[in-house]
Design a protein around this motif. Sequence first.
Motif, PDB file in Angstrom:
ATOM      1  N   UNK A 116      49.992  35.211  42.785  1.00 53.92           N
ATOM      2  CA  UNK A 116      49.545  34.626  44.052  1.00 53.92           C
ATOM      3  C   UNK A 116      48.071  34.945  44.297  1.00 53.92           C
ATOM      4  N   UNK A 117      47.653  36.158  43.947  1.00 55.29           N
ATOM      5  CA  UNK A 117      46.239  36.538  44.095  1.00 55.29           C
ATOM      6  C   UNK A 117      45.364  35.621  43.252  1.00 55.29           C
ATOM      7  N   UNK A 118      45.779  35.371  42.011  1.00 54.91           N
ATOM      8  CA  UNK A 118      45.007  34.491  41.126  1.00 54.91           C
ATOM      9  C   UNK A 118      44.981  33.068  41.682  1.00 54.91           C
ATOM     10  N   UNK A 119      46.137  32.592  42.147  1.00 53.85           N
ATOM     11  CA  UNK A 119      46.214  31.235  42.683  1.00 53.85           C
ATOM     12  C   UNK A 119      45.321  31.068  43.907  1.00 53.85           C
ATOM     13  N   UNK A 120      45.301  32.043  44.795  1.00 56.31           N
ATOM     14  CA  UNK A 120      44.484  31.936  46.003  1.00 56.31           C
ATOM     15  C   UNK A 120      43.000  31.748  45.654  1.00 56.31           C
ATOM     16  N   UNK A 121      42.545  32.497  44.667  1.00 53.34           N
ATOM     17  CA  UNK A 121      41.141  32.360  44.260  1.00 53.34           C
ATOM     18  C   UNK A 121      40.904  30.997  43.611  1.00 53.34           C
ATOM     19  N   UNK A 122      41.822  30.575  42.752  1.00 50.28           N
ATOM     20  CA  UNK A 122      41.683  29.261  42.114  1.00 50.28           C
ATOM     21  C   UNK A 122      41.614  28.155  43.172  1.00 50.28           C
ATOM     22  N   UNK A 132      41.503  42.996  44.499  1.00 50.96           N
ATOM     23  CA  UNK A 132      41.572  43.289  45.931  1.00 50.96           C
ATOM     24  C   UNK A 132      42.640  42.438  46.613  1.00 50.96           C
ATOM     25  N   UNK A 133      42.732  41.180  46.228  1.00 48.96           N
ATOM     26  CA  UNK A 133      43.791  40.332  46.783  1.00 48.96           C
ATOM     27  C   UNK A 133      45.165  40.859  46.377  1.00 48.96           C
ATOM     28  N   UNK A 134      45.297  41.277  45.118  1.00 53.28           N
ATOM     29  CA  UNK A 134      46.578  41.836  44.650  1.00 53.28           C
ATOM     30  C   UNK A 134      47.010  43.008  45.515  1.00 53.28           C
ATOM     31  N   UNK A 135      46.067  43.909  45.794  1.00 51.78           N
ATOM     32  CA  UNK A 135      46.390  45.101  46.580  1.00 51.78           C
ATOM     33  C   UNK A 135      46.936  44.720  47.953  1.00 51.78           C
ATOM     34  N   UNK A 136      46.307  43.744  48.594  1.00 53.12           N
ATOM     35  CA  UNK A 136      46.755  43.319  49.921  1.00 53.12           C
ATOM     36  C   UNK A 136      48.106  42.617  49.839  1.00 53.12           C
ATOM     37  N   UNK A 137      48.280  41.775  48.839  1.00 52.65           N
ATOM     38  CA  UNK A 137      49.542  41.045  48.699  1.00 52.65           C
ATOM     39  C   UNK A 137      50.690  41.969  48.314  1.00 52.65           C
ATOM     40  N   UNK A 163      32.264  43.342  51.774  1.00 50.60           N
ATOM     41  CA  UNK A 163      32.998  42.570  52.778  1.00 50.60           C
ATOM     42  C   UNK A 163      34.502  42.683  52.531  1.00 50.60           C
ATOM     43  N   UNK A 164      34.916  42.545  51.279  1.00 47.73           N
ATOM     44  CA  UNK A 164      36.346  42.654  50.965  1.00 47.73           C
ATOM     45  C   UNK A 164      36.884  44.033  51.313  1.00 47.73           C
ATOM     46  N   UNK A 186      29.857  38.511  33.286  1.00 52.32           N
ATOM     47  CA  UNK A 186      29.626  38.931  34.665  1.00 52.32           C
ATOM     48  C   UNK A 186      30.523  38.160  35.632  1.00 52.32           C
ATOM     49  N   UNK A 187      30.693  36.879  35.382  1.00 57.01           N
ATOM     50  CA  UNK A 187      31.587  36.076  36.222  1.00 57.01           C
ATOM     51  C   UNK A 187      33.030  36.543  36.095  1.00 57.01           C
ATOM     52  N   UNK A 188      33.459  36.791  34.881  1.00 54.08           N
ATOM     53  CA  UNK A 188      34.833  37.254  34.666  1.00 54.08           C
ATOM     54  C   UNK A 188      35.064  38.592  35.361  1.00 54.08           C
ATOM     55  N   UNK A 189      34.101  39.502  35.249  1.00 54.60           N
ATOM     56  CA  UNK A 189      34.206  40.798  35.921  1.00 54.60           C
ATOM     57  C   UNK A 189      34.307  40.616  37.433  1.00 54.60           C
ATOM     58  N   UNK A 190      33.517  39.703  37.963  1.00 54.76           N
ATOM     59  CA  UNK A 190      33.488  39.470  39.409  1.00 54.76           C
ATOM     60  C   UNK A 190      34.780  38.840  39.908  1.00 54.76           C
ATOM     61  N   UNK A 191      35.271  37.832  39.191  1.00 58.50           N
ATOM     62  CA  UNK A 191      36.540  37.213  39.585  1.00 58.50           C
ATOM     63  C   UNK A 191      37.693  38.216  39.489  1.00 58.50           C
ATOM     64  N   UNK A 192      37.671  39.060  38.473  1.00 54.87           N
ATOM     65  CA  UNK A 192      38.726  40.056  38.297  1.00 54.87           C
ATOM     66  C   UNK A 192      38.733  41.060  39.449  1.00 54.87           C
ATOM     67  N   UNK A 193      37.557  41.526  39.861  1.00 60.86           N
ATOM     68  CA  UNK A 193      37.476  42.472  40.984  1.00 60.86           C
ATOM     69  C   UNK A 193      37.995  41.834  42.261  1.00 60.86           C
TER      70      UNK A 193
END
Length: 197
Positions: A157-163, A134-139, A67-68, A123-130
Amino acid sequence: MSKIDTRAVLIDEGLKALLSHGYDGAGIGPILKSAGVPKGSFYHFFESKEEFASAVLANYCTNNQKVRTRLLLENRSKAPLQRLRDYFDYYETVYSSGDPTCGCLLGNLAQSIAAHSEVLQRELNRSFTAWQEDFKAVLREARDAGELPEHLDPDETAAFLIDAYEGALIRMKAEGSIKPLQRFRTMTLDGLLTRTS
């Protein structure tokens, strides 16, 4: 049912159970019953509940990655921040058409089991990082296009948006309403990420 089909059915039923009941509340017995699979078949595919939950999470994240990629990275005819808006609009529609008390599997597992399972924590860390990448690339595209307010660092900003989004999803579960997602969108896309001249 083939071996591949059986594993896929177990993962689908596991996702429903983990979203509805959390890790501790998702019993293997009810999952097997819903899937129409005997107990022995489960242990043919998965050595433990932890390994099963990890496989469900990996499948969930693979689908989210698709989806991303489609909404954020492929269609370059749209402006970067519009693609980000499309992404959040898409998931708002998904959550509004289902049960808002189920939330996001990443957030659910991060709250309930990550501290007790190194396998799921990785697995969660890998998923959040991926997701963050993707958000970083767009930003970064938005910054290069002059869309992003100058004081915002694309990486942070990418990290904050997910948080913030995961926080909105938790609140959505508590309220049984998608209003927290709408508030998130207003405060971030219409507020924080809007460039003023």
